[in-house]
Design a protein around this motif. Structure first.
Motif, mmCIF file in Angstrom:
data_model
loop_
_atom_site.group_PDB
_atom_site.id
_atom_site.type_symbol
_atom_site.label_atom_id
_atom_site.label_comp_id
_atom_site.label_asym_id
_atom_site.label_seq_id
_atom_site.Cartn_x
_atom_site.Cartn_y
_atom_site.Cartn_z
ATOM 1 N N GLY A 99 0.832 -1.196 0.000
ATOM 2 C CA GLY A 99 0.000 0.000 0.000
ATOM 3 C C GLY A 99 0.862 1.241 0.000
ATOM 4 N N HIS A 206 -3.488 -5.898 0.827
ATOM 5 C CA HIS A 206 -3.539 -4.481 0.455
ATOM 6 C C HIS A 206 -4.123 -3.674 1.612
ATOM 7 N N ARG A 246 -7.944 -7.725 0.369
ATOM 8 C CA ARG A 246 -8.224 -6.295 0.487
ATOM 9 C C ARG A 246 -8.864 -5.991 1.834
#
Length: 281
Positions: A99, A206, A246
């Motif tokens: 990220g 992420h 995610r």
């Protein structure tokens, strides 16, 4: 009239070597695929550096007999000659948090490491390499600086993976590459390296932008620069069709549990050192 004495045998002669008493593990059922006997000494070797192999080889020199897998089983015992139950199920996992900067990846790495250690796993963290870079970073970075970071990242991951069961990476090659693209444009050489290196991660997580970057003495605090890196990363993930876990911006208090839950199918049947209610899963 003395009774005849039985001939004595030299215990050091290979033909008359005395068999040792059965090893404690011989009486135990086992999850291993095979156990090999090797006289005279016994040592257990985990399947090191082989991803997700649930194999334990117990070798003895002389007979080379393969016993059924039901003859040994680890139930968390540490007194049978191996380091711990983790040696039986050495997954040698590598997980990377990816990220933009200033989103809490480092904090999350340490939280996840604590959760894994409470399960009795040998964990190491590959810290953010950019913080040790001798060349400019952030908006002033150069191609040379980012290549130094990428090379150092790969070297640090190789070293950690060779020494530890679970490796947590505070960044991966893919988000570090985004800073190179932002500074100098796409690089065919490094695109090729991404193709080779990305499969070495067992899980990419992420971490989204959910807060502007705070000043820490190293990273840039410009929210616009933070968003630029995030957009570059999203573009690369989409273009390469890379599967990631995610995390959702509103759930950052639960991120550690979510990541651990995703890892458990691979980590099982690793036995925790603490009762389930103490693991805060």
């Amino acid at each position: 009239n003395q009774e005849p004495q039985e001939p004595t045998e030299d215990p050091h002669t290979p033909a008359t070597r005395l068999m040792p008493s059965p090893h404690p593990c011989a009486a135990l059922p086992c999850r291993c695929k095979e156990v090999r006997l090797v006289m005279p000494s016994i040592h257990l070797v985990g399947a090191r550096n082989v991803k997700h192999k649930r194999i334990l080889t117990c070798s003895l020199s002389r007979t080379n007999e393969v016993l059924p897998s039901s003859l040994a089983q680890d139930q968390g015992r540490t007194g049978l000659g191996f380091e711990s139950s983790r040696a039986l199920y050495n997954a040698n996992m590598k997980i990377a948090l990816i990220g933009s900067h200033g989103v809490g990846k480092t904090t999350l790495c340490f939280e996840l490491a604590a959760r894994l250690k409470r399960r009795g796993l040998d964990v190491d963290i590959v810290r953010e390499i950019a913080r040790g870079c001798p060349l400019p970073i952030n908006q002033e970075t150069t191609r040379e600086a980012q290549e130094w970071i990428l090379h150092s990242q790969i070297a640090a991951e190789i070293e950690a993976s060779a020494r530890h069961e679970v490796v947590l990476c505070d960044r991966a090659v893919i988000d570090n590459y985004c800073y190179l693209v932002q500074a100098a444009g796409a690089s065919p050489e490094w695109e090729s390296m991404l193709d080779r290196w990305l499969p070495t991660y067992d899980l990419l997580v992420h971490v989204p932008v959910w807060t502007p970057p705070a000043f820490d003495g190293v990273r840039a605090v410009d929210p616009g620069f933070q968003q630029q890196i995030e957009l570059l990363l999203e573009g690369i993930l989409t273009a390469r069709d890379i599967t990631v876990l995610r995390l959702q911006p509103g759930d950052h208090d639960r991120w550690g549990r979510q990541i651990l839950a995703s890892m458990l199918p691979t980590l099982e049947p690793t036995l925790p050192l603490f009762p389930a209610e103490e693991l805060d899963l």
